[in-house]
Design a protein around this motif. Structure first.
Motif, PDB file in Angstrom:
ATOM      1  N   MET A   1       0.885  -1.184  -0.095  1.00 55.98           N
ATOM      2  CA  MET A   1      -0.078  -0.256   0.067  1.00 55.98           C
ATOM      3  C   MET A   1       0.989   1.397  -0.065  1.00 55.98           C
ATOM      4  N   CYS A   2       0.473   2.293  -0.805  1.00 61.36           N
ATOM      5  CA  CYS A   2       1.245   3.411  -0.899  1.00 61.36           C
ATOM      6  C   CYS A   2       0.081   4.474  -1.207  1.00 61.36           C
ATOM      7  N   TYR A   3       0.611   5.879  -1.122  1.00 58.89           N
ATOM      8  CA  TYR A   3      -0.320   7.149  -1.423  1.00 58.89           C
ATOM      9  C   TYR A   3       0.378   7.850  -2.421  1.00 58.89           C
TER      10      TYR A   3
ATOM     11  N   LYS B   1      -4.796   6.577  -1.612  1.00 59.73           N
ATOM     12  CA  LYS B   1      -4.229   5.334  -1.526  1.00 59.73           C
ATOM     13  C   LYS B   1      -4.522   4.445  -2.568  1.00 59.73           C
ATOM     14  N   THR B   2      -3.222   3.776  -2.881  1.00 63.59           N
ATOM     15  CA  THR B   2      -3.068   3.154  -3.993  1.00 63.59           C
ATOM     16  C   THR B   2      -2.225   1.738  -3.724  1.00 63.59           C
ATOM     17  N   GLU B   3      -1.830   0.982  -5.104  1.00 67.67           N
ATOM     18  CA  GLU B   3      -0.934  -0.045  -4.980  1.00 67.67           C
ATOM     19  C   GLU B   3       0.126   0.163  -5.509  1.00 67.67           C
ATOM     20  N   HIS B   4       1.327   0.021  -5.277  1.00 67.78           N
ATOM     21  CA  HIS B   4       2.653  -0.199  -6.060  1.00 67.78           C
ATOM     22  C   HIS B   4       2.183  -0.905  -7.555  1.00 67.78           C
TER      23      HIS B   4
ATOM     24  N   ASN C   1       5.019   6.014   1.091  1.00 68.69           N
ATOM     25  CA  ASN C   1       4.564   4.845   1.873  1.00 68.69           C
ATOM     26  C   ASN C   1       3.485   5.144   3.265  1.00 68.69           C
ATOM     27  N   ASN C   2       3.933   6.305   3.901  1.00 62.88           N
ATOM     28  CA  ASN C   2       3.261   6.403   5.097  1.00 62.88           C
ATOM     29  C   ASN C   2       3.197   7.852   5.331  1.00 62.88           C
TER      30      ASN C   2
END
Length: 76
Positions: free
Chosen positions: A1-3, A18-21, A47-48
């Motif tokens: 998960m990442c942003y 919020k999305t996925e690599h 990431n955070n």
């Protein structure tokens, strides 16, 4: 998960999605960066959000289409 983060230079706060690599994230990030480059909009992936307070306060967007729309509104 990442942003995926979009921030207008010299403005306080940013928008976050919020999305996925992966390839889709890379393509979207590149597209938004190239589309807003001349308008002082920064596109970054983190990431955070708690680790990157320079982009806060965050406005979290749940919908990819809405995120793209709000990024383009930053161009003005």
């Amino acid at each position: 998960m990442c942003y995926l983060i979009a921030k207008k230079f010299n403005n306080k706060g940013s928008i976050a999605f919020k999305t996925e690599h992966g390839v889709k994230l890379g393509t979207l990030s590149k597209y938004l960066t190239l589309s807003t480059l001349e308008n002082e909009v920064q596109i970054v992936t983190i990431n955070n959000p708690d680790d990157y307070l320079e982009y806060s306060p965050y406005k979290f967007i749940d919908n990819e289409v809405q995120f793209i729309s709000e990024v383009f509104e930053m161009k003005n």
